[in-house]
Scaffold this motif. Structure first.
Motif, PDB file in Angstrom:
ATOM      1  N   LEU A  62     -27.369 -10.498  62.963  1.00  0.00           N
ATOM      2  CA  LEU A  62     -28.079 -10.373  64.159  1.00  0.00           C
ATOM      3  C   LEU A  62     -29.656  -9.584  63.477  1.00  0.00           C
ATOM      4  O   LEU A  62     -29.527  -8.617  62.891  1.00  0.00           O
ATOM      5  CB  LEU A  62     -27.492  -9.097  65.256  1.00  0.00           C
ATOM      6  N   GLU A  64     -33.985  -9.043  64.485  1.00  0.00           N
ATOM      7  CA  GLU A  64     -34.925  -8.457  65.316  1.00  0.00           C
ATOM      8  C   GLU A  64     -35.243  -9.802  66.447  1.00  0.00           C
ATOM      9  O   GLU A  64     -35.246  -9.514  67.410  1.00  0.00           O
ATOM     10  CB  GLU A  64     -36.329  -8.176  64.685  1.00  0.00           C
ATOM     11  N   LEU A  67     -32.123 -10.776  68.411  1.00  0.00           N
ATOM     12  CA  LEU A  67     -31.697  -9.702  69.489  1.00  0.00           C
ATOM     13  C   LEU A  67     -32.975  -9.795  70.474  1.00  0.00           C
ATOM     14  O   LEU A  67     -32.706  -9.612  71.880  1.00  0.00           O
ATOM     15  CB  LEU A  67     -32.071  -8.286  68.665  1.00  0.00           C
ATOM     16  N   GLU A  68     -34.133  -9.944  70.324  1.00  0.00           N
ATOM     17  CA  GLU A  68     -35.284 -10.062  71.034  1.00  0.00           C
ATOM     18  C   GLU A  68     -34.923 -11.287  72.229  1.00  0.00           C
ATOM     19  O   GLU A  68     -35.248 -11.024  73.474  1.00  0.00           O
ATOM     20  CB  GLU A  68     -36.591 -10.381  70.487  1.00  0.00           C
ATOM     21  N   THR A  71     -31.743 -10.274  74.452  1.00  0.00           N
ATOM     22  CA  THR A  71     -31.907  -9.301  75.450  1.00  0.00           C
ATOM     23  C   THR A  71     -33.021  -9.896  76.580  1.00  0.00           C
ATOM     24  O   THR A  71     -32.881  -9.382  77.563  1.00  0.00           O
ATOM     25  CB  THR A  71     -32.541  -7.875  74.684  1.00  0.00           C
ATOM     26  N   GLU A  75     -32.129  -9.552  80.424  1.00  0.00           N
ATOM     27  CA  GLU A  75     -32.639  -8.799  81.260  1.00  0.00           C
ATOM     28  C   GLU A  75     -33.336  -9.773  82.657  1.00  0.00           C
ATOM     29  O   GLU A  75     -33.234  -9.310  83.543  1.00  0.00           O
ATOM     30  CB  GLU A  75     -34.007  -8.188  80.711  1.00  0.00           C
ATOM     31  N   LEU A  78     -30.328 -10.233  84.794  1.00  0.00           N
ATOM     32  CA  LEU A  78     -30.176  -9.095  85.367  1.00  0.00           C
ATOM     33  C   LEU A  78     -30.967  -8.601  86.549  1.00  0.00           C
ATOM     34  O   LEU A  78     -30.599  -8.396  87.725  1.00  0.00           O
ATOM     35  CB  LEU A  78     -30.137  -8.015  84.362  1.00  0.00           C
ATOM     36  N   ALA A  79     -32.147  -9.076  86.387  1.00  0.00           N
ATOM     37  CA  ALA A  79     -33.529  -8.750  87.281  1.00  0.00           C
ATOM     38  C   ALA A  79     -33.301  -9.759  88.381  1.00  0.00           C
ATOM     39  O   ALA A  79     -33.618  -9.305  89.563  1.00  0.00           O
ATOM     40  CB  ALA A  79     -34.846  -9.098  86.627  1.00  0.00           C
ATOM     41  N   TRP A  82     -30.174  -8.590  90.176  1.00  0.00           N
ATOM     42  CA  TRP A  82     -30.612  -7.390  91.124  1.00  0.00           C
ATOM     43  C   TRP A  82     -31.609  -7.743  92.335  1.00  0.00           C
ATOM     44  O   TRP A  82     -31.324  -7.217  93.481  1.00  0.00           O
ATOM     45  CB  TRP A  82     -31.196  -6.451  90.094  1.00  0.00           C
ATOM     46  N   ASN A  86     -30.347  -7.382  95.994  1.00  0.00           N
ATOM     47  CA  ASN A  86     -30.966  -6.331  97.223  1.00  0.00           C
ATOM     48  C   ASN A  86     -31.510  -6.869  98.354  1.00  0.00           C
ATOM     49  O   ASN A  86     -31.616  -6.380  99.335  1.00  0.00           O
ATOM     50  CB  ASN A  86     -32.163  -5.766  96.366  1.00  0.00           C
ATOM     51  N   ARG A  89     -28.536  -8.050 100.438  1.00  0.00           N
ATOM     52  CA  ARG A  89     -28.132  -6.740 101.247  1.00  0.00           C
ATOM     53  C   ARG A  89     -29.055  -6.280 102.269  1.00  0.00           C
ATOM     54  O   ARG A  89     -28.491  -5.891 103.322  1.00  0.00           O
ATOM     55  CB  ARG A  89     -27.843  -5.584 100.180  1.00  0.00           C
ATOM     56  N   MET A  90     -30.319  -6.245 102.238  1.00  0.00           N
ATOM     57  CA  MET A  90     -31.190  -5.675 103.081  1.00  0.00           C
ATOM     58  C   MET A  90     -31.210  -6.396 104.303  1.00  0.00           C
ATOM     59  O   MET A  90     -31.172  -6.206 105.502  1.00  0.00           O
ATOM     60  CB  MET A  90     -32.258  -5.379 102.556  1.00  0.00           C
ATOM     61  N   ALA A  93     -28.216  -6.358 106.405  1.00  0.00           N
ATOM     62  CA  ALA A  93     -28.048  -5.160 107.229  1.00  0.00           C
ATOM     63  C   ALA A  93     -29.093  -5.329 108.576  1.00  0.00           C
ATOM     64  O   ALA A  93     -28.690  -5.031 109.652  1.00  0.00           O
ATOM     65  CB  ALA A  93     -28.644  -3.856 106.423  1.00  0.00           C
TER      66      ALA A  93
ATOM     67  N   TYR B  29     -27.755   5.443 101.797  1.00  0.00           N
ATOM     68  CA  TYR B  29     -28.061   3.938 102.286  1.00  0.00           C
ATOM     69  C   TYR B  29     -27.523   4.055 103.660  1.00  0.00           C
ATOM     70  O   TYR B  29     -28.347   3.322 104.800  1.00  0.00           O
ATOM     71  CB  TYR B  29     -27.283   2.826 101.526  1.00  0.00           C
ATOM     72  N   ARG B 388     -35.596  -3.438  74.606  1.00  0.00           N
ATOM     73  CA  ARG B 388     -35.735  -4.863  74.954  1.00  0.00           C
ATOM     74  C   ARG B 388     -35.136  -5.108  76.489  1.00  0.00           C
ATOM     75  O   ARG B 388     -35.673  -5.740  77.172  1.00  0.00           O
ATOM     76  CB  ARG B 388     -35.192  -5.598  74.186  1.00  0.00           C
ATOM     77  N   ARG B 396     -34.074   0.660  87.041  1.00  0.00           N
ATOM     78  CA  ARG B 396     -33.691   0.304  88.331  1.00  0.00           C
ATOM     79  C   ARG B 396     -32.503   0.992  88.992  1.00  0.00           C
ATOM     80  O   ARG B 396     -31.904   0.435  89.909  1.00  0.00           O
ATOM     81  CB  ARG B 396     -33.274  -1.318  88.215  1.00  0.00           C
TER      82      ARG B 396
END
Lengths: 137, 399
Positions: A62, A64, A67-68, A71, A75, A78-79, A82, A86, A89-90, A93, B29, B388, B396
Motif C-alpha cells: 500500500l 500513497e 491509498l489516495e 480513500t 469518501e 460515503l458522501a 449519507w 438524509n 429520511r427528511m 418525515a 431528531y 483523505r 458529518r
C-alpha cells in the motif's frame, strides 16, 4: 553445548522475564496452546498464517497513490449514501406529517420551487449522462 | 419556526462546529420533527477547510483544493445554514449580531470559532517567519522548502501568554520537524541543511522542556539525535530581525536562519475578543470555560468548545471530537431534564505524523499524560486514511 544445557539456559532466560515468570501468563499460554493444538495438528493453522501474510503483504504494497485512490472512492460512496439517506429520511418525515396527500394542483405548483427544479435538473442530468454512457459508439 | 420553537445556534463552520451541529440534529431528531427545536449554523465561509492538513501542503504532499468541501455538503439537511459571520455576541439578550446586520435569537449557543495565527504579535515574525497553519502560509513555506539547497532551518514554538493554555495542535511542531527531516533527505539535501528545533522556557506547566508533556519530552532527545536534528531548550522568541535573519530570545540568545519555521502566537476571532467575556492575558480572547460541563462561566446557556476555550487541552480536532458529545448531551439534558449530565474528562486523541511515512496513535486526558508508542507504517497509513477520507466522516458526525 549439550541439548539439555541449551534447554536449561533458554528456560532460565524465559523465567527471568517478569511477564513470563507470572503464573497467569503461563496458564494463559497453556490454554492458548490447547486451543490451537487441533488447528496446528491438522495443518489448518497454516491458513491463518497465510491470511496474516496476505494482510501483511498488502500493508507493504500500500503506497500513497493507491491509498489516495481507495480513500477517495470510499469518501465518494460515503458522501453519496449519507446525502441520499438524509434526504430520504427528511422527506419521509415530511410526508408522514401530511394529514392528507397533496392534490394534483399542489404537486404541479411545487415546480415553482427553485429547489424542486434544481433537483429535477439533477435527475434529468444524471439520466442524460447514463444515456450517453450507454450509447453505442 | 413557530414562536414556541427553541433555537440552538452553532457559531463556526470548522470541525468542532460542523460535527456538533450534525450531532445536535441526531440528538434532537424527535423535537426537530415536531418543530420544537431548530438547529442553526452561522459561519463566515461557504467552504469548510481541513485546517490541520495544511502542514502537508507545506511539504507538497497535498493540493490545497483537496482540503476543501462545501460546508452545506457536510451538514444534515435539517440544519439551517447561513453564511454570515457573527460580529457581536449579545449574551444578555440571548442573540447574536451578524455581519449582514441580521440578529438571531437563541435558546442555547455553541461557540466554536477556532483561533487565528497572529505572527504580527512578535516583532519581525510576520515578515521573516513561515508557518503551516493556513493554506497560503503553507504554500509559501512549501516554495522555500522545495528550493533550499543549504543553510539553517530554525524551528520556534510560541505559546499563548495566558497561563496553562497550549499553542495550536500540541504535537504539530514535532510532526513537522520530523517531516522536514524526511523531506530534505528525500530531496538529497539533508546533509547540507541544519535543522534546529527550539522550545520556550515555559510550556504550560513545564519548564525547560522540549514538549508540553514530560514523557514525550524525555524521549525526544534520543529521536532527534538519531536524525541529527539539533535542539535548544529555553528559547522564548522575543523578536526577529528580518534583514539580518536572526531570531532573538527573551533569555538573551540568538539564532541565525535561512528559514524560520514557526508555530506562531494565536488569538481568538474578533467577535469573541470583543465580547468582553474573556479573562485571557494579552488580549488573546479565550473564553472562560467550565472544564467539565464546557459551559461558559457567567452564562446559563452558552457552551464553548475547540480552540476558543481557555482549557489546558490541545487546540485540535481531536479535542473537538471528545468535547462535542459532551456539549450536545448537556444541552439535551438541560432542555429535557433541567440539568447538565455529561462531563468532559479532557480526552484528546490523534494519530501523530512522525516523519513522512510513520504514524503514532496517541491519547491523553486531564489526569494522564500522553503515552508514547513506537511509530509504525500502519500508524502512518491510518493517519493518511484519516486525512483523505475519515476526517469528512467525522465532520458529518458519522464517526
Amino acid at each position: 553445548m549439550s541439548e539439555e544445557k541449551q534447554l536449561n539456559i533458554i528456560e532460565e532466560k524465559l523465567m527471568s522475564d517478569t511477564a513470563l515468570n507470572n503464573p497467569a501468563t503461563i496458564e494463559g499460554i497453556k490454554n492458548l496452546i490447547e486451543k490451537t493444538a487441533p488447528l496446528v495438528q491438522a495443518c489448518r493453522f497454516n491458513h491463518i498464517i497465510d491470511l496474516l501474510s496476505i494482510i501483511s503483504d498488502n500493508i507493504e504494497f500500500l503506497d500513497e497513490a493507491s491509498l489516495e485512490k481507495t480513500t477517495k472512492v470510499g469518501e465518494e460512496i460515503l458522501a453519496l449514501g449519507w446525502t441520499a439517506g438524509n434526504a430520504v429520511r427528511m422527506a419521509n418525515a415530511q410526508t408522514e406529517a401530511l394529514e392528507k396527500p397533496p392534490g394534483l394542483f399542489q404537486l404541479m405548483s411545487s415546480l415553482n420551487d427553485p429547489d424542486v427544479r434544481r433537483s429535477l435538473h439533477f435527475f434529468i442530468g444524471t439520466m442524460r449522462i447514463i444515456g450517453r454512457q450507454m450509447k453505442n459508439d | 419556526m413557530t414562536s414556541a420553537t427553541k433555537r440552538i445556534i452553532v457559531v463556526g463552520g470548522g470541525i468542532g462546529g460542523t460535527m456538533t451541529a450534525n450531532n445536535l440534529v441526531a440528538k434532537f431528531y424527535p423535537e426537530i420533527l415536531n418543530r420544537e427545536i431548530e438547529i442553526m449554523m452561522l459561519s463566515n465561509s461557504p467552504n469548510h477547510i481541513y485546517k490541520p492538513a495544511n502542514m502537508y501542503v507545506a511539504f507538497s504532499a497535498f493540493h490545497p483544493h483537496e482540503l476543501v468541501r462545501k460546508q452545506r455538503s457536510l451538514l444534515r439537511p435539517e440544519i439551517i445554514f447561513h453564511v454570515d459571520g457573527v460580529e457581536a455576541f449579545e449574551f444578555e439578550k440571548n442573540r447574536v449580531l451578524c455581519e449582514s446586520g441580521k440578529r438571531y435569537d437563541y435558546e442555547y449557543l455553541v461557540i466554536s470559532t477556532g483561533c487565528i495565527p497572529a505572527p504580527e504579535r512578535i516583532e519581525g515574525l510576520k515578515e521573516a517567519g513561515d508557518h503551516f497553519y493556513q493554506t497560503k502560509a503553507a504554500q509559501q513555506l512549501a516554495q522555500k522548502l522545495r528550493t533550499i539547497e543549504e543553510g539553517r532551518i530554525f524551528i520556534t514554538v510560541n505559546f499563548p501568554k495566558t497561563p496553562n493554555v497550549p499553542h495550536q495542535c500540541g504535537i504539530a511542531p514535532i510532526e513537522t520537524t520530523l517531516m522536514l527531516d524526511d523531506y530534505l533527505r528525500k530531496r538529497g539535501v539533508r546533509d547540507r541543511v541544519e535543522i534546529i528545533y527550539s522550545y520556550p522556557t515555559v510550556s504550560q506547566l513545564l519548564r525547560n522542556c522540549l514538549f508540553l508533556q514530560k514523557p514525550t519530552c524525555d524521549v525526544l532527545p534520543t529521536i532527534f539525535d538519531s536524525k541529527n536534528i539539533n535542539y535548544q531548550r529555553g528559547f522564548t522568541l522575543d523578536k526577529v530581525d528580518p534583514e539580518a535573519k536572526i531570531a532573538y530570545s527573551e533569555e538573551g540568545n540568538s539564532q541565525e536562519f535561512d528559514i524560520l519555521m514557526a508555530t506562531p502566537p494565536i488569538r481568538a476571532v474578533d467577535a469573541v475578543i470583543n465580547s468582553g467575556k474573556s479573562e485571557a492575558h494579552n488580549n488573546e480572547g479565550w473564553l472562560p470555560t467550565d472544564f467539565e460541563t464546557l459551559k461558559m462561566y457567567g452564562t446559563d446557556n452558552v457552551y464553548v468548545m475547540g480552540d476558543t476555550v481557555d482549557l489546558p487541552v490541545s487546540k485540535a480536532g481531536g479535542s473537538c471530537h471528545n468535547q462535542s458529545p459532551v456539549v450536545v448531551e448537556n444541552i439535551a439534558s438541560e432542555i429535557r431534564r433541567g440539568y447538565t449530565s455529561a462531563i468532559y474528562d479532557g480526552k484528546v486523541q490523534a494519530i501523530a505524523q512522525m516523519g513522512l511515512e510513520a504514524g503514532m496513535p496517541l491519547w491523553y486526558d486531564y489526569k494522564h499524560d500522553v503515552q508514547v508508542a513506537p511509530p509504525t507504517k500502519l500508524g502512518g497509513l491510518m493517519r493518511k486514511t484519516f486525512n483523505r477520507g475519515i476526517y469528512w466522516a467525522v465532520a458529518r458526525g458519522i464517526v
